[in-house]
Design a protein around this motif. Structure first.
Motif, PDB file in Angstrom:
ATOM      1  N   LEU A  64      28.156 -10.405 -15.367  1.00 45.89           N
ATOM      2  CA  LEU A  64      28.123 -11.802 -15.539  1.00 45.89           C
ATOM      3  C   LEU A  64      29.285 -12.353 -16.038  1.00 45.89           C
ATOM      4  O   LEU A  64      30.098 -11.723 -16.506  1.00 45.89           O
ATOM      5  CB  LEU A  64      27.044 -11.722 -16.872  1.00 45.89           C
ATOM      6  CG  LEU A  64      25.798 -11.022 -16.803  1.00 45.89           C
ATOM      7  CD1 LEU A  64      25.032 -11.012 -18.102  1.00 45.89           C
ATOM      8  CD2 LEU A  64      25.076 -11.853 -15.966  1.00 45.89           C
ATOM      9  N   VAL A  65      29.613 -13.530 -15.341  1.00 49.41           N
ATOM     10  CA  VAL A  65      30.733 -14.434 -15.627  1.00 49.41           C
ATOM     11  C   VAL A  65      30.172 -15.716 -16.320  1.00 49.41           C
ATOM     12  O   VAL A  65      29.244 -16.253 -15.829  1.00 49.41           O
ATOM     13  CB  VAL A  65      31.422 -14.620 -14.275  1.00 49.41           C
ATOM     14  CG1 VAL A  65      32.542 -15.491 -14.656  1.00 49.41           C
ATOM     15  CG2 VAL A  65      31.674 -13.341 -13.657  1.00 49.41           C
ATOM     16  N   VAL A  66      30.977 -15.811 -17.473  1.00 51.01           N
ATOM     17  CA  VAL A  66      30.736 -17.265 -18.314  1.00 51.01           C
ATOM     18  C   VAL A  66      30.718 -18.381 -17.236  1.00 51.01           C
ATOM     19  O   VAL A  66      31.598 -18.648 -16.169  1.00 51.01           O
ATOM     20  CB  VAL A  66      31.640 -17.522 -19.455  1.00 51.01           C
ATOM     21  CG1 VAL A  66      33.285 -17.891 -18.781  1.00 51.01           C
ATOM     22  CG2 VAL A  66      31.108 -18.367 -20.236  1.00 51.01           C
ATOM     23  N   GLY A  67      29.558 -19.246 -17.428  1.00 48.36           N
ATOM     24  CA  GLY A  67      29.252 -20.478 -16.735  1.00 48.36           C
ATOM     25  C   GLY A  67      29.396 -21.565 -17.740  1.00 48.36           C
ATOM     26  O   GLY A  67      30.122 -21.778 -18.796  1.00 48.36           O
ATOM     27  N   PRO A  68      28.769 -22.818 -17.361  1.00 48.19           N
ATOM     28  CA  PRO A  68      28.744 -23.893 -18.269  1.00 48.19           C
ATOM     29  C   PRO A  68      28.190 -23.698 -19.504  1.00 48.19           C
ATOM     30  O   PRO A  68      27.072 -22.895 -19.639  1.00 48.19           O
ATOM     31  CB  PRO A  68      27.947 -24.935 -17.533  1.00 48.19           C
ATOM     32  CG  PRO A  68      27.980 -24.492 -16.171  1.00 48.19           C
ATOM     33  CD  PRO A  68      28.092 -23.044 -16.140  1.00 48.19           C
ATOM     34  N   PHE A  69      28.808 -23.994 -20.721  1.00 52.26           N
ATOM     35  CA  PHE A  69      28.312 -23.845 -22.052  1.00 52.26           C
ATOM     36  C   PHE A  69      28.699 -24.900 -22.881  1.00 52.26           C
ATOM     37  O   PHE A  69      29.738 -25.544 -22.655  1.00 52.26           O
ATOM     38  CB  PHE A  69      28.627 -22.544 -22.380  1.00 52.26           C
ATOM     39  CG  PHE A  69      30.181 -22.423 -22.708  1.00 52.26           C
ATOM     40  CD1 PHE A  69      30.561 -22.694 -23.983  1.00 52.26           C
ATOM     41  CD2 PHE A  69      31.182 -21.901 -21.638  1.00 52.26           C
ATOM     42  CE1 PHE A  69      32.130 -22.489 -24.311  1.00 52.26           C
ATOM     43  CE2 PHE A  69      32.216 -21.902 -22.062  1.00 52.26           C
ATOM     44  CZ  PHE A  69      32.940 -22.310 -23.182  1.00 52.26           C
ATOM     45  N   GLN A  70      28.187 -24.910 -23.908  1.00 51.81           N
ATOM     46  CA  GLN A  70      28.619 -25.824 -25.303  1.00 51.81           C
ATOM     47  C   GLN A  70      28.685 -24.685 -26.464  1.00 51.81           C
ATOM     48  O   GLN A  70      28.177 -24.039 -26.698  1.00 51.81           O
ATOM     49  CB  GLN A  70      27.383 -26.907 -25.645  1.00 51.81           C
ATOM     50  CG  GLN A  70      27.140 -27.670 -24.696  1.00 51.81           C
ATOM     51  CD  GLN A  70      28.016 -28.946 -24.463  1.00 51.81           C
ATOM     52  OE1 GLN A  70      28.400 -29.474 -25.514  1.00 51.81           O
ATOM     53  NE2 GLN A  70      28.510 -28.796 -23.324  1.00 51.81           N
ATOM     54  N   GLY A  71      29.984 -25.183 -27.330  1.00 51.82           N
ATOM     55  CA  GLY A  71      30.138 -24.221 -28.204  1.00 51.82           C
ATOM     56  C   GLY A  71      31.815 -23.607 -28.117  1.00 51.82           C
ATOM     57  O   GLY A  71      32.457 -24.118 -27.356  1.00 51.82           O
ATOM     58  N   LYS A  72      32.289 -22.845 -29.161  1.00 49.01           N
ATOM     59  CA  LYS A  72      33.323 -22.208 -29.060  1.00 49.01           C
ATOM     60  C   LYS A  72      33.732 -21.649 -27.518  1.00 49.01           C
ATOM     61  O   LYS A  72      32.800 -21.023 -27.147  1.00 49.01           O
ATOM     62  CB  LYS A  72      33.729 -21.009 -30.095  1.00 49.01           C
ATOM     63  CG  LYS A  72      33.702 -21.969 -31.443  1.00 49.01           C
ATOM     64  CD  LYS A  72      34.061 -20.933 -32.525  1.00 49.01           C
ATOM     65  CE  LYS A  72      33.912 -21.745 -33.856  1.00 49.01           C
ATOM     66  NZ  LYS A  72      34.180 -20.669 -35.039  1.00 49.01           N
TER      67      LYS A  72
END
Length: 163
Positions: A64-72
Motif C-alpha cells: 500500500l502506498v499513501v494516496g490523497p488524504f487530509q491530515g498530518k
C-alpha cells in the motif's frame, strides 16, 4: 450542499446517506482516480467530527502506498498484513479498532490517533485498489453506524472508479 451540519445535530445513518449523495454528485463528471480520491478525502474529513486523518492507501501490486488524504503527513508504504491498513487489505475486511494502542502491530503514523477504521477498496472483479483509512484522536470514536456508513461511502466511491 456542502458541508452537512455537524454530526451532533443528526443521526449517523442520515449523515452518511447525505454524504453518499454528495459523493455521487461530486464525482459524477470526473473519471480521474486521483482527483476523485482527493475530493472524497476532503469532503469526508471536513464533514466528520473528531477525525484527525482521512485518506487512501493505494495498492501498487506489492504494498500500500499513501494516496490523497487530509491530515498530518503519513507513513508512505505499508506492507500487506502489517498494521490496521495492511490487515484490511490482506483479508479484504473492514477493520474497526477502538484503541490502536492495543492493536498488535499497529503502525503509528500519528501518535495522537487512538481509534481507526479501515475499509478495503475492491474492484468489481475483486482485485484490490487499496484501502480507505480514517483515524481519530478519541478512543472508540467509530462504531457499527460508522462502519456501515464508511462502507457505503466506499461503495459509492468505487462506483465512480468503475464507471
Amino acid at each position: 450542499m456542502f458541508p452537512p451540519p455537524p454530526i451532533s445535530n443528526r443521526d449517523k445513518p442520515s449523515l452518511y446517506a447525505e454524504l453518499c449523495a454528495q459523493v455521487r454528485t461530486l464525482l459524477a463528471d470526473e473519471s480521474d482516480l486521483i482527483a476523485n480520491a482527493s475530493n472524497f478525502a476532503a469532503l469526508v474529513f471536513d464533514a466528520l467530527p473528531d477525525v484527525n486523518w482521512a485518506g487512501f492507501y493505494l495498492f501498487d501490486g506489492t504494498e500500500l502506498v499513501v494516496g490523497p488524504f487530509q491530515g498530518k503527513p503519513a507513513c508512505v508504504r505499508i506492507p500487506l498484513g502489517r498494521g490496521v491498513c495492511g490487515m484490511a487489505a490482506q483479508y479484504r475486511e473492514t477493520q474497526l479498532v477502538e484503541d490502536v494502542h492495543t492493536f498488535a502491530d499497529h503502525i503509528a503514523c500519528d501518535a495522537t490517533s487512538r481509534s481507526e477504521i479501515v475499509v478495503p477498496l475492491l474492484r468489481a472483479d475483486a482485485t484490490l485498489l487499496g484501502v480507505w483509512d480514517v483515524d481519530s484522536p478519541l478512543p472508540a470514536r467509530f462504531d457499527a453506524d460508522d462502519c456501515a456508513g464508511m462502507e457505503a461511502l466506499c461503495a459509492t466511491f468505487m462506483h465512480s472508479v468503475e464507471d
